[in-house]
Design an enzyme around this catalytic site. Structure first.
Site, PDB file in Angstrom:
ATOM      1  N   GLY A   1       0.740  -1.374  -0.194  1.00 48.19           N
ATOM      2  CA  GLY A   1       0.067  -0.147   0.437  1.00 48.19           C
ATOM      3  C   GLY A   1       1.343   1.110  -0.040  1.00 48.19           C
TER       4      GLY A   1
ATOM      5  N   ASN B   1      -4.373   4.112   7.159  1.00 48.08           N
ATOM      6  CA  ASN B   1      -2.999   2.857   7.931  1.00 48.08           C
ATOM      7  C   ASN B   1      -4.029   3.022   9.006  1.00 48.08           C
ATOM      8  OD1 ASN B   1      -1.465   0.446   7.397  1.00 48.08           O
ATOM      9  ND2 ASN B   1      -0.943   1.113   9.152  1.00 48.08           N
TER      10      ASN B   1
ATOM     11  N   LYS C   1      -3.828  -6.940   4.299  1.00 47.14           N
ATOM     12  CA  LYS C   1      -4.150  -8.551   4.466  1.00 47.14           C
ATOM     13  C   LYS C   1      -5.007  -8.698   4.246  1.00 47.14           C
ATOM     14  CE  LYS C   1      -3.186 -11.759   8.448  1.00 47.14           C
ATOM     15  NZ  LYS C   1      -1.359 -11.701   8.373  1.00 47.14           N
TER      16      LYS C   1
ATOM     17  N   SER D   1      -0.039  -7.709  -9.547  1.00 43.13           N
ATOM     18  CA  SER D   1       1.474  -8.498  -9.204  1.00 43.13           C
ATOM     19  C   SER D   1       3.229  -7.490  -9.353  1.00 43.13           C
ATOM     20  CB  SER D   1       1.125  -9.385  -9.998  1.00 43.13           C
ATOM     21  OG  SER D   1       2.820  -9.920 -10.076  1.00 43.13           O
TER      22      SER D   1
ATOM     23  N   LYS E   1      -5.556 -13.518 -11.879  1.00 43.50           N
ATOM     24  CA  LYS E   1      -4.334 -12.604 -10.769  1.00 43.50           C
ATOM     25  C   LYS E   1      -4.129 -14.331 -10.284  1.00 43.50           C
ATOM     26  CE  LYS E   1      -0.928 -11.681  -8.483  1.00 43.50           C
ATOM     27  NZ  LYS E   1      -0.889 -11.358  -7.180  1.00 43.50           N
TER      28      LYS E   1
ATOM     29  N   HIS F   1      -1.744 -16.235 -12.514  1.00 45.86           N
ATOM     30  CA  HIS F   1      -1.062 -16.334 -12.385  1.00 45.86           C
ATOM     31  C   HIS F   1       0.113 -16.737 -11.039  1.00 45.86           C
ATOM     32  CE1 HIS F   1       2.043 -12.788 -10.647  1.00 45.86           C
ATOM     33  NE2 HIS F   1       2.122 -12.631 -11.908  1.00 45.86           N
ATOM     34  N   ASN F   2      -0.865 -16.464  -9.772  1.00 47.55           N
ATOM     35  CA  ASN F   2      -0.001 -16.626  -8.985  1.00 47.55           C
ATOM     36  C   ASN F   2       0.885 -18.401  -9.148  1.00 47.55           C
ATOM     37  OD1 ASN F   2       0.476 -14.602  -8.250  1.00 47.55           O
ATOM     38  ND2 ASN F   2      -0.115 -14.425  -5.803  1.00 47.55           N
TER      39      ASN F   2
ATOM     40  N   GLU G   1       3.097 -18.617 -11.455  1.00 45.86           N
ATOM     41  CA  GLU G   1       4.247 -18.088 -11.105  1.00 45.86           C
ATOM     42  C   GLU G   1       4.660 -19.896  -9.913  1.00 45.86           C
ATOM     43  OE1 GLU G   1       4.072 -14.565  -8.424  1.00 45.86           O
ATOM     44  OE2 GLU G   1       4.668 -15.971  -6.701  1.00 45.86           O
TER      45      GLU G   1
ATOM     46  N   ARG H   1     -14.428 -49.631 -12.787  1.00 44.69           N
ATOM     47  CA  ARG H   1     -15.363 -48.703 -12.731  1.00 44.69           C
ATOM     48  C   ARG H   1     -17.239 -49.076 -12.858  1.00 44.69           C
ATOM     49  NH1 ARG H   1     -17.198 -43.917 -14.437  1.00 44.69           N
ATOM     50  NH2 ARG H   1     -17.719 -42.707 -13.225  1.00 44.69           N
TER      51      ARG H   1
HETATM   52  N1  LIG Z   1       3.664  -8.329  -0.685  1.00 40.75           N
HETATM   53  C1  LIG Z   1       3.757  -8.607  -1.744  1.00 40.75           C
HETATM   54  O1  LIG Z   1       4.622  -9.047  -2.428  1.00 40.75           O
HETATM   55  C2  LIG Z   1       2.042  -8.411  -2.580  1.00 40.75           C
HETATM   56  C3  LIG Z   1       1.025  -8.408  -1.853  1.00 40.75           C
HETATM   57  N2  LIG Z   1      -0.296  -8.481  -2.071  1.00 40.75           N
HETATM   58  C4  LIG Z   1      -1.314  -8.818  -1.118  1.00 40.75           C
HETATM   59  O2  LIG Z   1      -1.813  -6.907  -0.998  1.00 40.75           O
HETATM   60  C5  LIG Z   1      -2.083  -6.963   0.465  1.00 40.75           C
HETATM   61  C6  LIG Z   1      -0.808  -5.770   1.144  1.00 40.75           C
HETATM   62  O3  LIG Z   1       0.238  -6.730   1.294  1.00 40.75           O
HETATM   63  P1  LIG Z   1       1.274  -6.346   1.901  1.00 40.75           P
HETATM   64  O4  LIG Z   1       1.903  -4.857   1.955  1.00 40.75           O
HETATM   65  O5  LIG Z   1       1.811  -7.436   1.810  1.00 40.75           O
HETATM   66  O6  LIG Z   1       0.878  -5.960   3.771  1.00 40.75           O
HETATM   67  P2  LIG Z   1      -0.181  -7.385   4.718  1.00 40.75           P
HETATM   68  O7  LIG Z   1      -0.738  -8.437   3.603  1.00 40.75           O
HETATM   69  O8  LIG Z   1       1.200  -7.643   5.506  1.00 40.75           O
HETATM   70  O9  LIG Z   1      -0.684  -6.464   5.233  1.00 40.75           O
HETATM   71  C7  LIG Z   1      -0.580  -5.540   5.742  1.00 40.75           C
HETATM   72  C8  LIG Z   1      -1.615  -4.380   6.268  1.00 40.75           C
HETATM   73  O10 LIG Z   1      -2.948  -5.131   6.479  1.00 40.75           O
HETATM   74  C9  LIG Z   1      -3.278  -4.131   8.098  1.00 40.75           C
HETATM   75  N3  LIG Z   1      -3.799  -5.565   8.222  1.00 40.75           N
HETATM   76  C10 LIG Z   1      -3.525  -6.748   9.428  1.00 40.75           C
HETATM   77  N4  LIG Z   1      -4.448  -7.313   9.625  1.00 40.75           N
HETATM   78  C11 LIG Z   1      -4.976  -5.950  10.161  1.00 40.75           C
HETATM   79  C12 LIG Z   1      -6.426  -6.051  11.193  1.00 40.75           C
HETATM   80  N5  LIG Z   1      -7.124  -7.212  11.526  1.00 40.75           N
HETATM   81  N6  LIG Z   1      -7.245  -5.309  10.699  1.00 40.75           N
HETATM   82  C13 LIG Z   1      -7.647  -3.763   9.684  1.00 40.75           C
HETATM   83  N7  LIG Z   1      -6.025  -4.089   8.925  1.00 40.75           N
HETATM   84  C14 LIG Z   1      -5.210  -4.893   9.359  1.00 40.75           C
HETATM   85  C15 LIG Z   1      -1.981  -3.447   8.600  1.00 40.75           C
HETATM   86  O11 LIG Z   1      -2.367  -2.989   9.606  1.00 40.75           O
HETATM   87  P3  LIG Z   1      -1.377  -2.363  10.717  1.00 40.75           P
HETATM   88  O12 LIG Z   1      -0.004  -1.533  10.330  1.00 40.75           O
HETATM   89  O13 LIG Z   1      -2.559  -1.678  11.537  1.00 40.75           O
HETATM   90  O14 LIG Z   1      -0.519  -3.658  11.335  1.00 40.75           O
HETATM   91  C16 LIG Z   1      -1.311  -3.642   7.538  1.00 40.75           C
HETATM   92  O15 LIG Z   1      -1.598  -1.951   6.795  1.00 40.75           O
HETATM   93  C17 LIG Z   1      -2.430  -8.030   0.771  1.00 40.75           C
HETATM   94  O16 LIG Z   1      -3.909  -8.330   0.473  1.00 40.75           O
HETATM   95  C18 LIG Z   1      -1.343  -8.878  -0.251  1.00 40.75           C
HETATM   96  O17 LIG Z   1      -2.447 -10.478  -0.438  1.00 40.75           O
HETATM   97  C19 LIG Z   1      -0.672  -8.602  -3.669  1.00 40.75           C
HETATM   98  C20 LIG Z   1       1.080  -9.186  -4.160  1.00 40.75           C
HETATM   99  C21 LIG Z   1       2.396  -8.760  -4.014  1.00 40.75           C
HETATM  100  O1  LIG Z   2       0.612 -12.056  -4.889  1.00 43.52           O
HETATM  101  C1  LIG Z   2       2.286 -11.949  -5.752  1.00 43.52           C
HETATM  102  C2  LIG Z   2       3.131 -12.103  -6.581  1.00 43.52           C
HETATM  103  O2  LIG Z   2       1.970 -11.773  -7.094  1.00 43.52           O
HETATM  104  C3  LIG Z   2       2.933 -12.171  -4.160  1.00 43.52           C
HETATM  105  O3  LIG Z   2       4.304 -12.521  -4.954  1.00 43.52           O
HETATM  106  C4  LIG Z   2       2.631 -14.117  -4.271  1.00 43.52           C
HETATM  107  O4  LIG Z   2       1.324 -14.706  -2.315  1.00 43.52           O
HETATM  108  C5  LIG Z   2       3.267 -15.098  -3.126  1.00 43.52           C
HETATM  109  O5  LIG Z   2       2.481 -16.296  -3.192  1.00 43.52           O
HETATM  110  P1  LIG Z   2       2.886 -17.616  -1.447  1.00 43.52           P
HETATM  111  O6  LIG Z   2       3.254 -16.388  -0.537  1.00 43.52           O
HETATM  112  O7  LIG Z   2       2.265 -18.233  -1.606  1.00 43.52           O
HETATM  113  O8  LIG Z   2       4.211 -17.549  -2.232  1.00 43.52           O
END
Ligand SMILES: NC(=O)C1=CN([C@@H]2O[C@H](COP(=O)(O)OP(=O)(O)OC[C@H]3O[C@@H](n4cnc5c(N)ncnc54)[C@H](OP(=O)(O)O)[C@@H]3O)[C@@H](O)[C@H]2O)C=CC1
Ligand SMILES: O=C(CO)[C@H](O)[C@H](O)COP(=O)(O)O
Length: 486
Positions: free
Chosen positions: A17, A35, A78, A131, A186, A189-190, A193, A453
């Site tokens: 984000g 946030n 999350k 992604s 998506k 895609h994963n 991946e 079968r």
């Molecule tokens: N990381 C990656 O490479 C990729 C991630 N994504 C997707 O993007 C999204 C964000 O991923 P990422 O940036 O890694 O963050 P995370 O999945 O680690 O989530 C952290 C964020 O979620 C918030 N959060 C967690 N639990 C709660 C809750 N119970 N109530 C309110 N807020 C909550 C956190 O707030 P706080 O700071 O207050 O804890 C923080 O803003 C996810 O859905 C993920 O699947 C997609 C592609 C790639």
């Molecule tokens: O979305 C993604 C890329 O596009 C992340 O890299 C993916 O969530 C990784 O998956 P996993 O943790 O299951 O290996």
């Protein structure tokens, strides 16, 4: 003086984000940011506030009020319950015509349900796969938005400005289709991946335990492979990981990482969905199972104690033969990769049929050419193949891919055979080869399964020589055949 409003907002400022907010701000948007834990908002503004126009908010109400109408918000928290909670909270504060975008890795059926619920409240809901990880989100991700066509009119220009650009300059985003289509694509895609990573991991294992090469030597080989048709982000980062030396011990980094591969769920969903459709995605399934097996620590430890019989993993070859075998592994990797991608595209095609989405498969390949984790030169071949209209029921019948598979097959067979003889597990390589051979077979042993079968459960069968549904009276004298009429 009128207070400046944000044209877009981002909820959730962890890795994805925060990076996406910065990308939006750098590309001329005024971005409202919020946030749950305020420190993330404050940190983003303190460290990157100069990069563009941000409006930080410390309550959701403040955040919603800082948005111009109709409001547009991307949720990047999350996946699962936290995403659901924010959708509901925002919907309570939103008005008809506002847009909520879920940019997380959400299960597409949840997205379909939410779009319906939100539509009943007049709110546009867009499930958008994003992604590229943190770097991609910052510098240009590949974006897979679903949702109503109407919302794309507003989102298109914004998304096109922040998405990755392919070599020809085109943005890696397109409106995939209605409701859950974006998250479906998506998800696949994963899944692809997972398969690609597993195939690369098996190649590494063949070179490491099979040929006894060092991580640095294998890294050099992957660097060379990256100059061939295998050129891709995943091959590039594989070389980087293998070149890396652990700063604490001085050992190759690969040797100090626990050999237990974790997963967050998208690969599993890809396989579960494929089973329901049904469409065989054996390479992706093997990749998911291989991660699962790596996590079965107790069983693996017991196997070590009991020393299950078999060869000490190796591939016995002279130095000259080793060079040829490395080339064989490269060819086997490319052939298997073609199968894995063909299976993934089959799943998208079947999914589109099942859920009545119009998905342009050529466009999907095009938006995966840059920004995303599976970005690769090879995707140009796939988009060209779809755009040329030369694809009938599967990518493997396209002239380029058919020829590539034919040319690779001796190497492919040699690799799978040598791996089996040398005691090196290659579940994805061998399943891709078996899929290819099954597809080629004019007659499959499925006929025997139908016979079994029918014998144990009167499940009936079809005949090769006439239409109809038949059953043999196995328990009766003469074992005569009857035709089912109902
Ligand atoms: N990381 C990656 O490479 C990729 C991630 N994504 C997707 O993007 C999204 C964000 O991923 P990422 O940036 O890694 O963050 P995370 O999945 O680690 O989530 C952290 C964020 O979620 C918030 N959060 C967690 N639990 C709660 C809750 N119970 N109530 C309110 N807020 C909550 C956190 O707030 P706080 O700071 O207050 O804890 C923080 O803003 C996810 O859905 C993920 O699947 C997609 C592609 C790639
Ligand atoms: O979305 C993604 C890329 O596009 C992340 O890299 C993916 O969530 C990784 O998956 P996993 O943790 O299951 O290996």
């Amino acid at each position: 003086m009128t207070e400046e409003k944000a044209n877009i907002g981002v909820v959730g400022l962890a890795a994805m984000g925060a990076a996406l907010s910065r990308n939006l701000a750098r590309n001329g948007n005024t971005v409202a940011v919020f946030n749950r834990s305020s420190w993330r908002t404050d940190e983003l503004i303190k460290e990157h506030g100069e990069e563009g126009k941000f409006i930080p908010a410390h309550t959701l109400e403040e955040f919603v009020n800082s948005l111009e109408k109709p409001r547009t918000v991307i949720i990047m928290v999350k996946a699962g319950a936290p995403t659901e909670a924010f959708i509901q909270k925002l919907a309570d504060l939103f008005e008809p015509g506002d847009i909520i975008i879920d940019g997380g890795n959400t299960y597409f059926k949840d997205t379909m349900r939410r779009e319906k619920e939100m539509a009943e409240r007049g709110i546009h809901f867009v499930g958008c796969g994003i992604s590229g990880g943190e770097q991609g989100a910052l510098l240009g991700p590949s974006m897979m938005p679903g949702g109503p066509e109407e919302s794309w009119k507003k989102l298109g220009p914004i998304f096109e400005s922040i998405a990755a650009k392919a070599e020809d300059g085109s943005p890696c985003v397109t409106h995939i289709g209605e409701n859950g289509a974006g998250h479906f694509v998506k998800m696949v895609h994963n899944g692809i991946e997972y398969a690609d990573m597993q195939l690369i991991a098996e190649s590494y294992d063949l070179l490491r335990r099979g040929l006894g090469l060092s991580p640095a030597e294998i890294a050099d080989i992957f660097d060379e492979w990256n100059k061939t048709e295998l050129n891709s982000y995943l091959i590039e980062i594989t070389a980087e990981v293998l070149h890396h030396v652990d700063e604490k011990t001085g050992k190759p980094f690969i040797d100090i990482i626990k050999d237990q591969a974790q997963m967050k769920g998208t690969g599993t969903w890809t396989v579960q969905t494929a089973l329901d459709l049904p469409v065989p995605v054996s390479a992706i399934a093997e990749a998911v199972f291989a991660r699962g097996l790596s996590e079965r620590v107790e069983q693996r430890e017991e196997a070590q104690k009991n020393i299950l019989a078999g060869p000490t993993p190796h591939v016995e070859l002279s130095d000259e033969e080793k060079k040829a075998f490395i080339e064989d592994v490269r060819h086997a990797l490319y052939a298997s990769k073609i199968i894995a991608y063909a299976q993934g595209f089959d799943e998208i095609s079947e999914g589109a049929r099942q859920y009545n989405w119009t998905i342009d498969l050529g466009a999907v390949a095009r938006i995966w050419r840059a920004g995303c984790i599976i970005r690769a030169q090879f995707l140009n071949r796939i988009s060209d193949a779809y755009d040329s209209g030369e694809i009938t029921s599967s990518l493997v019948f396209n002239p380029y891919f058919k020829k590539s598979l034919e040319e690779a097959q001796n190497s492919w067979r040699n690799v799978v055979a040598k791996a089996a003889l040398g005691g090196i597990p290659v579940p994805a390589f061998s399943s891709c080869l078996s899929y290819y051979d099954a597809l080629r077979s004019d007659r499959l042993p499925a006929a025997l399964i139908q016979g079994q079968r029918d014998l144990f459960g009167a499940h009936t069968y079809g005949r090769v020589d006439k239409p109809g549904v038949f059953h043999t009276l196995w328990a009766e004298d003469g074992q005569h055949e009857v035709e089912e009429t109902r």
